[in-house]
Design an enzyme around this catalytic site. Structure first.
Site, PDB file in Angstrom:
ATOM      1  N   SER A 188       0.853  -1.191   0.000  1.00 22.63           N
ATOM      2  CA  SER A 188       0.000   0.000   0.000  1.00 22.63           C
ATOM      3  C   SER A 188       0.888   1.240   0.000  1.00 22.63           C
ATOM      4  CB  SER A 188      -0.869   0.022   1.266  1.00 22.63           C
ATOM      5  OG  SER A 188      -1.544   1.259   1.383  1.00 22.63           O
ATOM      6  N   TYR A 196      -1.448  -0.422  10.281  1.00 22.77           N
ATOM      7  CA  TYR A 196      -1.647  -0.935   8.921  1.00 22.77           C
ATOM      8  C   TYR A 196      -0.488  -0.492   8.025  1.00 22.77           C
ATOM      9  CZ  TYR A 196      -3.745  -1.122   4.206  1.00 22.77           C
ATOM     10  OH  TYR A 196      -4.001  -1.353   2.869  1.00 22.77           O
TER      11      TYR A 196
HETATM   12  P1  NAP Z   1     -11.612  -5.497   0.573  1.00 26.21           P
HETATM   13  O1  NAP Z   1     -12.471  -4.901  -0.493  1.00 26.21           O
HETATM   14  O2  NAP Z   1     -11.884  -5.181   2.002  1.00 26.21           O
HETATM   15  O3  NAP Z   1     -11.638  -7.087   0.365  1.00 26.21           O
HETATM   16  C1  NAP Z   1     -10.891  -7.860   1.248  1.00 26.21           C
HETATM   17  C2  NAP Z   1     -10.799  -9.264   0.711  1.00 26.21           C
HETATM   18  O4  NAP Z   1      -9.895  -9.986   1.569  1.00 26.21           O
HETATM   19  C3  NAP Z   1     -12.114 -10.003   0.750  1.00 26.21           C
HETATM   20  O5  NAP Z   1     -12.127 -10.916  -0.323  1.00 26.21           O
HETATM   21  C4  NAP Z   1     -12.066 -10.731   2.097  1.00 26.21           C
HETATM   22  O6  NAP Z   1     -12.825 -11.932   2.119  1.00 26.21           O
HETATM   23  C5  NAP Z   1     -10.596 -11.073   2.158  1.00 26.21           C
HETATM   24  N1  NAP Z   1     -10.066 -11.268   3.504  1.00 26.21           N
HETATM   25  C6  NAP Z   1     -10.059 -10.412   4.557  1.00 26.21           C
HETATM   26  N2  NAP Z   1      -9.455 -10.977   5.609  1.00 26.21           N
HETATM   27  C7  NAP Z   1      -9.077 -12.216   5.229  1.00 26.21           C
HETATM   28  C8  NAP Z   1      -8.433 -13.293   5.865  1.00 26.21           C
HETATM   29  N3  NAP Z   1      -8.045 -13.215   7.153  1.00 26.21           N
HETATM   30  N4  NAP Z   1      -8.201 -14.432   5.161  1.00 26.21           N
HETATM   31  C9  NAP Z   1      -8.584 -14.532   3.868  1.00 26.21           C
HETATM   32  N5  NAP Z   1      -9.210 -13.543   3.201  1.00 26.21           N
HETATM   33  C10 NAP Z   1      -9.456 -12.403   3.882  1.00 26.21           C
HETATM   34  O7  NAP Z   1     -10.058  -5.147   0.329  1.00 26.21           O
HETATM   35  P2  NAP Z   1      -9.319  -4.483  -0.943  1.00 26.21           P
HETATM   36  O8  NAP Z   1      -9.513  -3.024  -0.865  1.00 26.21           O
HETATM   37  O9  NAP Z   1      -9.672  -5.217  -2.164  1.00 26.21           O
HETATM   38  O10 NAP Z   1      -7.807  -4.750  -0.539  1.00 26.21           O
HETATM   39  C11 NAP Z   1      -7.070  -5.847  -1.055  1.00 26.21           C
HETATM   40  C12 NAP Z   1      -5.606  -5.640  -0.702  1.00 26.21           C
HETATM   41  O11 NAP Z   1      -5.158  -4.398  -1.241  1.00 26.21           O
HETATM   42  C13 NAP Z   1      -5.311  -5.588   0.791  1.00 26.21           C
HETATM   43  O12 NAP Z   1      -4.070  -6.215   1.060  1.00 26.21           O
HETATM   44  C14 NAP Z   1      -5.234  -4.104   1.068  1.00 26.21           C
HETATM   45  O13 NAP Z   1      -4.430  -3.812   2.193  1.00 26.21           O
HETATM   46  C15 NAP Z   1      -4.590  -3.611  -0.217  1.00 26.21           C
HETATM   47  N6  NAP Z   1      -4.814  -2.184  -0.459  1.00 26.21           N
HETATM   48  C16 NAP Z   1      -6.078  -1.698  -0.646  1.00 26.21           C
HETATM   49  C17 NAP Z   1      -6.245  -0.336  -0.852  1.00 26.21           C
HETATM   50  C18 NAP Z   1      -7.593   0.309  -1.067  1.00 26.21           C
HETATM   51  O14 NAP Z   1      -7.686   1.538  -1.034  1.00 26.21           O
HETATM   52  N7  NAP Z   1      -8.653  -0.453  -1.296  1.00 26.21           N
HETATM   53  C19 NAP Z   1      -5.136   0.508  -0.830  1.00 26.21           C
HETATM   54  C20 NAP Z   1      -3.889  -0.019  -0.627  1.00 26.21           C
HETATM   55  C21 NAP Z   1      -3.735  -1.376  -0.444  1.00 26.21           C
HETATM   56  P3  NAP Z   1     -14.423 -11.934   2.480  1.00 26.21           P
HETATM   57  O15 NAP Z   1     -15.124 -11.413   1.234  1.00 26.21           O
HETATM   58  O16 NAP Z   1     -14.716 -13.380   2.743  1.00 26.21           O
HETATM   59  O17 NAP Z   1     -14.608 -11.044   3.651  1.00 26.21           O
END
Ligand code: NAP
Length: 250
Positions: free
Chosen positions: A145, A159
């Site tokens: 991130s 985080y």
């Molecule tokens: P999100 O929309 O909250 O989706 C999270 C996903 O991870 C869901 O599929 C969830 O499964 C799964 N998950 C959560 N905890 C888990 C666990 N303990 N074991 C297995 N699966 C788990 O997140 P996102 O925004 O797509 O983020 C994905 C990645 O990108 C993360 O590493 C996040 O830190 C990174 N990121 C995101 C952003 C942003 O702005 N969105 C920015 C920087 C980095 P369920 O559907 O079953 O709950």
């Protein structure tokens, strides 16, 4: 077995992981979609991929636990019998708090999922892909991130620190396995419009922060997925240890 390459996407049921699953299937990958709680979201996505002619399966497993990781890789071995790429994507934020208010439980959960789980999943992938272990090579893409650089003061410094660990892990592992056919890279997304912000208690965070982003808008999950697919592809055959910002200039 289809003979097509196989990608395991942790946290593939929603957000960035789901976008990677769709694009990977479009580009000829068979996909194992991991979820932790939202089985229906994972199944709807897998059905969508199957209807479009791809192969996708789902597996429940909490990447913050040893049992969860064991279940995910057992399903991979049984149902696909090979691994060509790991998208180490599952990650969580927590409620906005200052550092002096973080509980021990909060930090244990955050680091179990965002750091230890990613290292343990990468280890399982290396065991299967490294030529040192009889594998055919492959690639790992870690989701870091921009928080690793910015630090996320007043929101979730824990985080941000977990993502800093992923940056360092990416560099170290990439060098460790570079001669064994495995490329290891990371993406630093900026503010991407997914559910993660609601899970941190700020549902409108992506749109509210638009003016702080040089491109004046949040990113879409598909824009991050395109970068992940590039790093997984043969177009990135000489790219390892790279950390690519996908952040609209933030
Ligand atoms: P999100 O929309 O909250 O989706 C999270 C996903 O991870 C869901 O599929 C969830 O499964 C799964 N998950 C959560 N905890 C888990 C666990 N303990 N074991 C297995 N699966 C788990 O997140 P996102 O925004 O797509 O983020 C994905 C990645 O990108 C993360 O590493 C996040 O830190 C990174 N990121 C995101 C952003 C942003 O702005 N969105 C920015 C920087 C980095 P369920 O559907 O079953 O709950």
């Amino acid at each position: 077995m289809t003979g097509r390459p196989v990608v395991l996407i942790t946290g593939g049921s929603r957000g960035i992981g789901a976008a990677v699953a769709r694009k990977a299937a479009d580009q000829g990958w068979d996909v194992l979609i991991n979820y932790v709680a939202r089985k229906e979201a994972a199944q709807v996505l897998a059905d969508e991929v199957q209807a479009a002619g791809g192969r996708a399966e789902i597996v429940q497993g909490d990447t913050g636990t040893e049992a969860g990781i064991a279940a995910i890789f057992a399903a991979l071995d049984e149902r696909f019998g090979r691994l060509d790429a790991l998208v180490n994507n599952a990650g969580v934020v927590d409620q906005t708090e200052r550092v002096e208010d973080f509980s021990r439980e909060r930090l244990d959960r955050m680091f179990a999922i965002n750091v230890i789980g990613k290292i343990r999943c990468a280890a399982e992938a290396v065991r299967r892909m490294s030529t040192k272990h009889g594998g055919q090579g492959g690639s790992i893409v870690n989701l870091s991130s921009m928080a690793a650089i910015i630090g996320s003061p007043g929101q979730y410094v824990d985080y941000a620190a977990s993502k800093g660990a992923i940056d360092t892990f990416t560099v170290g592992l990439s060098k460790e396995v570079a001669a064994e056919g495995i490329r290891v890279n990371a993406i630093r997304p900026g503010i991407i419009d997914t559910d993660i912000h609601a899970s941190g208690g700020i549902p409108d965070r992506a749109s509210a922060m638009a003016s702080a982003i040089p491109m004046q808008r949040p990113g879409q999950a598909g824009e991050v997925a395109d970068a992940v697919l590039y790093l997984m592809s043969s177009q990135a055959s000489y790219v390892t240890g790279a950390i690519l910002n996908v952040s609209g200039g933030r």
